[in-house]
Design an enzyme around this catalytic site. Structure first.
Site, PDB file in Angstrom:
ATOM      1  N   CYS A 193      81.335  21.635  39.366  1.00 46.70           N
ATOM      2  CA  CYS A 193      82.536  22.465  39.337  1.00 46.70           C
ATOM      3  C   CYS A 193      82.408  23.707  38.468  1.00 46.70           C
ATOM      4  O   CYS A 193      83.324  24.531  38.438  1.00 46.70           O
ATOM      5  CB  CYS A 193      83.724  21.624  38.868  1.00 46.70           C
ATOM      6  SG  CYS A 193      84.047  20.192  39.925  1.00 46.70           S
ATOM      7  N   HIS A 239      74.459  24.438  28.226  1.00 47.84           N
ATOM      8  CA  HIS A 239      73.945  23.280  28.972  1.00 47.84           C
ATOM      9  C   HIS A 239      73.702  22.137  27.999  1.00 47.84           C
ATOM     10  O   HIS A 239      73.026  22.303  26.992  1.00 47.84           O
ATOM     11  CB  HIS A 239      72.642  23.661  29.686  1.00 47.84           C
ATOM     12  CG  HIS A 239      72.315  22.776  30.843  1.00 47.84           C
ATOM     13  ND1 HIS A 239      72.215  21.397  30.738  1.00 47.84           N
ATOM     14  CD2 HIS A 239      72.077  23.066  32.149  1.00 47.84           C
ATOM     15  CE1 HIS A 239      71.919  20.899  31.924  1.00 47.84           C
ATOM     16  NE2 HIS A 239      71.833  21.877  32.794  1.00 47.84           N
ATOM     17  N   HIS A 257      95.835  34.802  29.159  1.00 50.90           N
ATOM     18  CA  HIS A 257      95.934  33.846  30.260  1.00 50.90           C
ATOM     19  C   HIS A 257      94.705  32.936  30.282  1.00 50.90           C
ATOM     20  O   HIS A 257      93.596  33.377  29.998  1.00 50.90           O
ATOM     21  CB  HIS A 257      96.066  34.579  31.609  1.00 50.90           C
ATOM     22  CG  HIS A 257      97.113  35.650  31.608  1.00 50.90           C
ATOM     23  ND1 HIS A 257      98.462  35.374  31.578  1.00 50.90           N
ATOM     24  CD2 HIS A 257      97.004  37.007  31.605  1.00 50.90           C
ATOM     25  CE1 HIS A 257      99.143  36.505  31.580  1.00 50.90           C
ATOM     26  NE2 HIS A 257      98.287  37.510  31.587  1.00 50.90           N
ATOM     27  N   HIS A 306      89.497  24.841  34.456  1.00 54.55           N
ATOM     28  CA  HIS A 306      89.112  24.050  35.620  1.00 54.55           C
ATOM     29  C   HIS A 306      89.877  22.732  35.659  1.00 54.55           C
ATOM     30  O   HIS A 306      89.847  21.947  34.709  1.00 54.55           O
ATOM     31  CB  HIS A 306      87.621  23.763  35.625  1.00 54.55           C
ATOM     32  CG  HIS A 306      87.227  22.728  36.634  1.00 54.55           C
ATOM     33  ND1 HIS A 306      87.413  22.915  37.977  1.00 54.55           N
ATOM     34  CD2 HIS A 306      86.715  21.489  36.487  1.00 54.55           C
ATOM     35  CE1 HIS A 306      87.015  21.832  38.622  1.00 54.55           C
ATOM     36  NE2 HIS A 306      86.589  20.948  37.738  1.00 54.55           N
ATOM     37  N   HIS A 365      98.244  20.160  41.480  1.00 53.11           N
ATOM     38  CA  HIS A 365      99.289  19.566  42.316  1.00 53.11           C
ATOM     39  C   HIS A 365      99.269  20.151  43.726  1.00 53.11           C
ATOM     40  O   HIS A 365      99.360  19.424  44.711  1.00 53.11           O
ATOM     41  CB  HIS A 365     100.663  19.797  41.676  1.00 53.11           C
ATOM     42  CG  HIS A 365     101.800  19.227  42.462  1.00 53.11           C
ATOM     43  ND1 HIS A 365     102.445  19.942  43.464  1.00 53.11           N
ATOM     44  CD2 HIS A 365     102.406  18.009  42.426  1.00 53.11           C
ATOM     45  CE1 HIS A 365     103.398  19.188  43.991  1.00 53.11           C
ATOM     46  NE2 HIS A 365     103.390  18.014  43.374  1.00 53.11           N
ATOM     47  N   ASN A 384      91.645  19.064  43.425  1.00 54.22           N
ATOM     48  CA  ASN A 384      90.422  19.571  42.802  1.00 54.22           C
ATOM     49  C   ASN A 384      89.531  20.153  43.892  1.00 54.22           C
ATOM     50  O   ASN A 384      88.843  19.426  44.603  1.00 54.22           O
ATOM     51  CB  ASN A 384      89.699  18.443  42.058  1.00 54.22           C
ATOM     52  CG  ASN A 384      88.462  18.937  41.322  1.00 54.22           C
ATOM     53  OD1 ASN A 384      88.020  20.064  41.509  1.00 54.22           O
ATOM     54  ND2 ASN A 384      87.901  18.092  40.479  1.00 54.22           N
TER      55      ASN A 384
END
Length: 479
Positions: free
Chosen positions: A206, A286, A372, A376, A405, A409
């Site tokens: 993701c 990482h 803002h 994720h 919602h 995902n």
């Protein structure tokens, strides 16, 4: 990523240091006030000429070696057709028709779905609605192509860009890799130039959407002849739909849904007037050296050979731990000096304290750096964990919760659905900074920071904004 200095940058620093040192020494030794320095230079033409040359050379080298600005010209999010909506009722119907799960597994997925934070208007892959319910390669390619073609058509239309103008194409899909590659499918569809620079990323989970924007910026900065990069962020979940009974692998069936985003990135300074945002910072860390982080989300087969992605119970802890490490590197780049001083003071106080009541360092207030946040939405628990680590209120995490919602995902593309939420609410103003934060398998944490170049208006919601027909219903009072 540690900063590296080129020989030209070191030369610049040497000139500046030499000039400053010369003036300082003279001022101190002569006892002359600094206000009289100009008078001294006018009576010493050789020194004046040397200083002027140093200043001009430093200015020239600074301007010529400064990396070019990179802009987000525009973007578009894919919104599937109405008949692909995956309500709780549709999920129940799929379970009954497929007859592939035990009663225990069905009850487990019902419980996960009800607690997931997903609504009844997310979108599922095509095979869910077909008669045979078999997730084939054809279904996976269809899922990817529908999203990519729709998003790319839309962003090309908005930017009025001819496909022949595209110099770089980057496509990412976290779990799906086709042959030919997805970037080749786009090259064939849009008849891209033979000298196109193409990149196809997979297996990065993701976080790959944020990583692709960073990659596009680095390619454009490294090759100024290339002007436009097309970035396509998609996912094809068909082949990773799990039909076994391992609970850690059943979770993905409940939260992952269909989505795709496409963006045009450019280094053309003339586009500054039309671009939506400027990329001002990026960071990728990482954490794969740690075993628990490496295996927190893992594609594997169960004992019966059923393929799926296992999300371990340790995932939330791993996300929180590695986010803390990530922000330690990010904070000095983005936070104002006042926050850095407070943080440094708390660290020193923690180190010097003794006893069991040793205070922990404070968490910097990232709201002082960003207006803002696009976090994720890996799941309800992930959003809550990020909120705890960064001390964010529900108002700040609202776009993440509402995107989960409405769309579920959608993997790496979901941060752009959150950005579209801000625009639909007309919250983004000129000069505002937007932080996109994403997590990926491996385990990776990635950040990019955009600065808005224009205002958004209430009465100017773009026709392709995925929130256009439902933004009036959000935010929800309960979630």
């Amino acid at each position: 990523m540690k900063p590296s200095f080129t020989s030209i940058q070191l030369l610049q620093a040497s000139f500046a240091t030499l000039l400053t040192f010369t003036l300082l020494i003279h001022t101190l030794l002569s006892g002359t006030p600094f206000t009289h320095l100009l008078h001294f230079l006018t009576h010493n033409p050789h020194l004046s000429l040397t200083c002027a040359c140093c200043a001009l050379i430093s200015l020239y080298l600074f301007l010529s070696t400064r990396p070019p600005q990179v802009f987000l010209l525009d973007y578009s999010c894919f919104k599937p057709d109405f008949d692909r909506k995956c309500s709780f009722e549709a999920c129940e119907y799929f379970l009954r028709r497929s007859a592939r799960f035990t009663t225990v597994s069905e009850n487990f997925m019902r419980g996960i779905y009800k607690k997931s934070g997903l609504g009844d208007e997310t979108y599922a892959p095509p095979f869910i609605f077909q008669s045979n319910q078999e997730a084939t390669l054809k279904c996976a390619v269809q899922e990817a192509e529908e999203g990519m073609f729709s998003a790319v058509d839309s962003v090309l239309s908005k930017t009025k860009l001819d496909p022949q103008q595209i110099d770089v194409v980057i496509v990412t899909s976290g779990t799906f890799s086709s042959v030919p590659s997805l970037s080749s499918i786009l090259a064939h569809r849009y008849k891209l130039r033979p000298d196109i620079k193409s990149f196809n990323l997979s297996g990065m989970g993701c976080s790959s959407g944020v990583m692709c924007i960073d990659l596009a910026a680095k390619v454009l900065r490294g090759c100024t002849k290339s002007k436009y990069a097309l970035v396509v962020i998609t996912e094809s979940i068909s082949l990773n739909w799990y039909f076994g009974d391992d609970r850690s692998m059943l979770v993905t069936n409940c939260i992952f849904r269909v989505g795709c985003a496409a963006a045009i990135i450019t280094n053309d300074p003339s586009c500054c007037r039309f671009a939506k945002m400027e990329l001002v910072n990026s960071l990728r860390t990482h954490h794969g050296a740690d075993d628990s982080a490496y295996r927190a989300a893992f594609q594997m087969e169960d004992d019966l050979g059923n393929l799926g992605i296992s999300l371990t119970k340790d995932l939330i802890r791993v996300a929180g731990t590695n986010l803390r490490e990530h922000i330690r590197s990010l904070a000095p780049r983005v936070l104002p000096l006042s926050q850095l001083v407070l943080y440094a003071y708390s660290v020193v106080g923690s180190v010097l304290s003794r006893g069991e009541s040793k205070p922990k360092p404070i968490v910097p207030d990232f709201r002082t750096a960003f207006e803002h946040f696009c976090i994720h939405t890996g799941g309800k628990a992930v959003i809550e964990q990020v909120g705890r680590v960064l001390r964010l209120s529900e108002e700040v995490t609202e776009p993440a919760r509402m995107s989960l919602h409405r769309f579920g995902n959608t993997s790496s593309s979901l941060v752009f659905y959150e950005l579209a939420y801000f625009e639909a609410k007309a919250r983004v103003k000129r000069g505002d900074k937007v932080w996109m934060l994403a997590f990926g398998t491996g385990f990776k944490v990635c950040s990019i920071v955009f600065k808005s170049l224009r205002d958004t208006c209430d009465d100017d919601i773009e026709i392709d904004n995925p929130w256009r027909d439902c933004i009036h219903r959000y935010p929800l009072k309960t979630w």
